[in-house]
Design a protein around this motif. Structure first.
Motif, PDB file in Angstrom:
ATOM      1  N   UNK A 208       0.815  -1.219   0.000  1.00  0.00           N
ATOM      2  CA  UNK A 208       0.000   0.000   0.000  1.00  0.00           C
ATOM      3  C   UNK A 208       0.845   1.263   0.000  1.00  0.00           C
ATOM      4  N   UNK A 209       0.155   2.389  -0.086  1.00  0.00           N
ATOM      5  CA  UNK A 209       0.816   3.692  -0.065  1.00  0.00           C
ATOM      6  C   UNK A 209       1.624   3.890   1.214  1.00  0.00           C
ATOM      7  N   UNK A 210       1.142   3.322   2.307  1.00  0.00           N
ATOM      8  CA  UNK A 210       1.853   3.474   3.582  1.00  0.00           C
ATOM      9  C   UNK A 210       3.255   2.872   3.522  1.00  0.00           C
ATOM     10  N   UNK A 211       3.433   1.815   2.725  1.00  0.00           N
ATOM     11  CA  UNK A 211       4.767   1.227   2.570  1.00  0.00           C
ATOM     12  C   UNK A 211       5.696   2.191   1.836  1.00  0.00           C
ATOM     13  N   UNK A 212       5.144   2.869   0.834  1.00  0.00           N
ATOM     14  CA  UNK A 212       5.909   3.896   0.124  1.00  0.00           C
ATOM     15  C   UNK A 212       6.325   5.004   1.092  1.00  0.00           C
ATOM     16  N   UNK A 213       5.396   5.429   1.942  1.00  0.00           N
ATOM     17  CA  UNK A 213       5.707   6.492   2.904  1.00  0.00           C
ATOM     18  C   UNK A 213       6.811   6.055   3.865  1.00  0.00           C
ATOM     19  N   UNK A 214       6.751   4.808   4.331  1.00  0.00           N
ATOM     20  CA  UNK A 214       7.780   4.309   5.247  1.00  0.00           C
ATOM     21  C   UNK A 214       9.144   4.263   4.564  1.00  0.00           C
ATOM     22  N   UNK A 215       9.166   3.768   3.340  1.00  0.00           N
ATOM     23  CA  UNK A 215      10.426   3.728   2.589  1.00  0.00           C
ATOM     24  C   UNK A 215      10.970   5.136   2.367  1.00  0.00           C
ATOM     25  N   UNK A 216      10.062   6.066   2.103  1.00  0.00           N
ATOM     26  CA  UNK A 216      10.458   7.447   1.820  1.00  0.00           C
ATOM     27  C   UNK A 216      11.074   8.104   3.046  1.00  0.00           C
ATOM     28  N   UNK A 217      10.442   7.900   4.197  1.00  0.00           N
ATOM     29  CA  UNK A 217      10.967   8.470   5.446  1.00  0.00           C
ATOM     30  C   UNK A 217      12.352   7.910   5.735  1.00  0.00           C
ATOM     31  N   UNK A 218      12.502   6.609   5.566  1.00  0.00           N
ATOM     32  CA  UNK A 218      13.800   5.986   5.813  1.00  0.00           C
ATOM     33  C   UNK A 218      14.856   6.501   4.846  1.00  0.00           C
ATOM     34  N   UNK A 219      14.477   6.680   3.595  1.00  0.00           N
ATOM     35  CA  UNK A 219      15.388   7.153   2.564  1.00  0.00           C
ATOM     36  C   UNK A 219      15.872   8.572   2.860  1.00  0.00           C
ATOM     37  N   UNK A 220      14.990   9.390   3.402  1.00  0.00           N
ATOM     38  CA  UNK A 220      15.295  10.797   3.649  1.00  0.00           C
ATOM     39  C   UNK A 220      16.317  10.975   4.762  1.00  0.00           C
ATOM     40  N   UNK A 221      16.035  10.368   5.902  1.00  0.00           N
ATOM     41  CA  UNK A 221      16.935  10.583   7.039  1.00  0.00           C
ATOM     42  C   UNK A 221      16.782   9.459   8.055  1.00  0.00           C
ATOM     43  N   UNK A 222      17.859   8.705   8.219  1.00  0.00           N
ATOM     44  CA  UNK A 222      17.924   7.686   9.260  1.00  0.00           C
ATOM     45  C   UNK A 222      18.832   8.204  10.373  1.00  0.00           C
ATOM     46  N   UNK A 223      18.513   7.824  11.585  1.00  0.00           N
ATOM     47  CA  UNK A 223      19.312   8.251  12.733  1.00  0.00           C
ATOM     48  C   UNK A 223      20.519   7.332  12.884  1.00  0.00           C
ATOM     49  N   UNK A 224      21.255   7.203  11.783  1.00  0.00           N
ATOM     50  CA  UNK A 224      22.437   6.350  11.738  1.00  0.00           C
ATOM     51  C   UNK A 224      23.490   7.044  10.890  1.00  0.00           C
ATOM     52  N   UNK A 225      24.717   7.068  11.367  1.00  0.00           N
ATOM     53  CA  UNK A 225      25.772   7.680  10.566  1.00  0.00           C
ATOM     54  C   UNK A 225      25.996   6.951   9.260  1.00  0.00           C
ATOM     55  N   UNK A 226      25.726   5.633   9.252  1.00  0.00           N
ATOM     56  CA  UNK A 226      25.932   4.824   8.052  1.00  0.00           C
ATOM     57  C   UNK A 226      24.632   4.595   7.287  1.00  0.00           C
ATOM     58  N   UNK A 227      23.587   5.345   7.635  1.00  0.00           N
ATOM     59  CA  UNK A 227      22.283   5.134   7.028  1.00  0.00           C
ATOM     60  C   UNK A 227      21.993   6.037   5.838  1.00  0.00           C
ATOM     61  N   UNK A 228      20.708   6.056   5.468  1.00  0.00           N
ATOM     62  CA  UNK A 228      20.247   6.877   4.354  1.00  0.00           C
ATOM     63  C   UNK A 228      20.148   8.339   4.814  1.00  0.00           C
ATOM     64  N   UNK A 229      20.715   9.249   4.049  1.00  0.00           N
ATOM     65  CA  UNK A 229      20.746  10.669   4.431  1.00  0.00           C
ATOM     66  C   UNK A 229      20.432  11.562   3.228  1.00  0.00           C
ATOM     67  N   UNK A 230      19.423  11.187   2.464  1.00  0.00           N
ATOM     68  CA  UNK A 230      19.123  11.922   1.242  1.00  0.00           C
ATOM     69  C   UNK A 230      18.799  13.385   1.537  1.00  0.00           C
ATOM     70  N   UNK A 231      18.071  13.644   2.609  1.00  0.00           N
ATOM     71  CA  UNK A 231      17.706  15.029   2.934  1.00  0.00           C
ATOM     72  C   UNK A 231      18.956  15.889   3.145  1.00  0.00           C
ATOM     73  N   UNK A 232      19.971  15.342   3.821  1.00  0.00           N
ATOM     74  CA  UNK A 232      21.217  16.087   4.042  1.00  0.00           C
ATOM     75  C   UNK A 232      21.958  16.301   2.727  1.00  0.00           C
ATOM     76  N   UNK A 233      21.960  15.283   1.885  1.00  0.00           N
ATOM     77  CA  UNK A 233      22.638  15.407   0.589  1.00  0.00           C
ATOM     78  C   UNK A 233      21.959  16.461  -0.285  1.00  0.00           C
ATOM     79  N   UNK A 234      20.632  16.471  -0.281  1.00  0.00           N
ATOM     80  CA  UNK A 234      19.889  17.471  -1.057  1.00  0.00           C
ATOM     81  C   UNK A 234      20.222  18.876  -0.566  1.00  0.00           C
ATOM     82  N   UNK A 235      20.296  19.039   0.736  1.00  0.00           N
ATOM     83  CA  UNK A 235      20.630  20.351   1.299  1.00  0.00           C
ATOM     84  C   UNK A 235      22.039  20.795   0.907  1.00  0.00           C
TER      85      UNK A 235
END
Length: 231
Positions: free
Chosen positions: A139-166
């Motif tokens: 469902x759409x909720x799975x897309x939202x969860x993937x999107x949130x994780x992709x944007x910013x994870x509270x991990x130094x080795x994680x997904x940080x797309x929001x920081x990269x975009x900035x």
């Protein structure tokens, strides 16, 4: 060769059009193409031998995080840089940058590295990737969860797309619906020449063909960093 090599890195949320931009640069502007997820996909293929199987987005995210955790946050960037250096190309585009350490590595390794973010609204991105989720019965909720994780994870080795975009030197808004993939490639290819001139130091200010952007519903936003780093 690294001193003469122009490298463009692409970052942005999935569905924004980074891969389409990479294709545009390869087809229209003679860039050699590389994707930061290539080493990740190699690991996934080794772990999943079922013919015709395709990875879930979360599976690739998990593998990428584990690789950065074990070998350092720059490990994927280093692997791709090794490929680029061996190829002895003059222009390279690297898709799939998701961690700030990857950005910093490319900037330190290549004097002429520029980070470009490709952006689109969540609604538009869902329209583009919905078939992928529908195929898996998600469902759409799975897309939202993937999107949130992709944007910013509270991990130094994680997904940080929001920081990269900035941290991008250039931002390109890619919200317009296109009738075909080919038309999307053409539109994004046409948005790039003004920035290419800056990167190659053939001009010292942005001279964007605004008629083109308005006609093709493309917004381009130059960041001050592009001048600070290039000139």
């Amino acid at each position: 060769m690294t001193g003469d090599l122009l490298v463009v890195g692409l970052t942005g949320s999935f569905g924004s059009g980074c891969t389409t931009m990479a294709e545009a640069l390869k087809k229209k502007h003679d860039f050699a193409g590389y994707h930061l997820s290539s080493p990740i996909r190699t690991v996934w293929d080794e772990q999943n031998t079922l013919k015709g199987a395709t990875p879930k987005r979360t599976e690739l995210q998990d593998i990428g995080n584990e690789m950065r955790k074990e070998d350092g946050n720059e490990t994927l960037a280093k692997a791709i840089a090794t490929e680029i250096d061996k190829a002895a190309v003059e222009r390279a585009v690297v898709d799939g940058i998701k961690n700030e350490a990857e950005v910093q590595f490319f900037r330190s390794h290549y004097p002429s590295f520029f980070l470009v973010s490709v952006q689109a609204t969540q609604e538009q991105r869902w329209t583009r990737v919905r078939a992928e989720y529908d195929e898996r019965g998600l469902p759409y909720s799975s897309f939202e969860q993937d999107d949130v994780r992709d944007q910013v994870e509270d991990l130094g080795h994680g997904q940080q797309v929001a920081l990269c975009v900035d941290d991008a030197d250039i931002a390109i808004s890619n919200n317009e619906f296109r009738q075909s993939h080919a038309s999307a490639v053409t539109a994004l290819a046409g948005a790039f020449p003004p920035y290419l001139g800056l990167m190659k130091q053939e001009q010292t200010e942005l001279r964007a063909p605004l008629w083109y952007f308005k006609q093709n519903s493309i917004e381009t936003l130059p960041f001050e960093g592009v001048k600070a780093r290039a000139f």
